[in-house]
Design an enzyme around this catalytic site. Structure first.
Site, PDB file in Angstrom:
ATOM      1  CE  LYS A  27      -1.358   2.409   3.316  1.00 15.49           C
ATOM      2  NZ  LYS A  27      -1.851   2.971   4.597  1.00 15.49           N
TER       3      LYS A  27
ATOM      4  CG  ASP B  84      -7.032   2.791   3.227  1.00 21.85           C
ATOM      5  OD1 ASP B  84      -8.056   2.515   2.552  1.00 21.85           O
ATOM      6  OD2 ASP B  84      -6.891   3.876   3.827  1.00 21.85           O
TER       7      ASP B  84
END
Length: 219
Positions: free
Chosen positions: A120, A145
């Protein structure tokens, strides 16, 4: 959910927020990298308060190494898990100096090799700091996320049990329009943070409520 609904969802989010960006404050790729590293299980507001003071005295890998870990901890001690994050930050800075001449690499594998930097974080840096949409192999840099995973699954836009599965499902189901692929991360994270919240979604204030396939909508 069909492609017409997905297109309308993205169109409405775009029209409501044509130029979305991260709420983390940064002026260089390195500042964003460290901010995202620090943001795990912490709010962007809390990270910004800490980095505002930190970056005023040290905003390069070498400067943070010169600062030392104890002084670094003093700057970020208000952030959750600050001890572990301080150690990862120092290790990351050392690797940037030793392996990349103090520069943040524009490569996902190189970024993911840095301590505390996962998929991420790498995708956020590549997309937001460098403006990359995808790499030479056609792999999109879409950061997912918990907010984005919740929003995608809850609305029916894309299904995935894990963050990476959701990432791939979003990429598969998103119209291949540059602005959509580039800005979706920011639209979804902001919508998930402020409207489609975890415990009590604000369905009555949602601009895509009529398109959402969530069964337990709130008033």
């Amino acid at each position: 959910m069909n492609k017409e609904k997905r297109l309308e969802i993205l169109t409405r989010l775009r029209d409501d927020n044509p130029h979305p960006t991260t709420e983390l404050n940064f002026s260089t790729p390195f500042e964003l990298l460290i901010a995202v590293l620090l943001s795990a299980q912490a709010t962007d507001v809390g990270v910004n308060k800490a980095t505002e003071k930190l970056y005023a005295v040290a905003n390069t890998p070498q400067a943070i190494l010169d600062l030392g870990i104890e002084k670094l901890k003093d700057y970020i001690k208000t952030i959750g898990l600050f001890n572990t994050k301080a150690e990862n930050t120092m290790k990351t800075c050392q690797m940037l100096v030793d392996l990349h001449s103090g520069e943040v690499p524009e490569n996902r594998e190189a970024l993911e090799a840095l301590p505390g930097v996962g998929r991420k974080t790498a995708n956020v840096v590549l997309n937001t700091a460098f403006g990359w949409l995808k790499d030479n192999e056609g792999r999109y840099f879409l950061a997912v996320d918990t907010h984005i995973q919740r929003l995608a699954n809850r609305t029916g836009y894309a299904k995935g049990k894990t963050v990476e599965q959701t990432e791939q499902a979003i990429i598969k189901n998103t119209p291949r329009k540059t602005e959509f692929m580039y800005d979706l991360h920011h639209w979804f994270i902001l919508h998930g943070r402020y409207i489609c919240t975890a415990k009590k979604p604000k369905c009555g204030a949602c601009i895509i409520e009529d398109l959402c396939e969530f069964k337990d909508k709130a008033a």
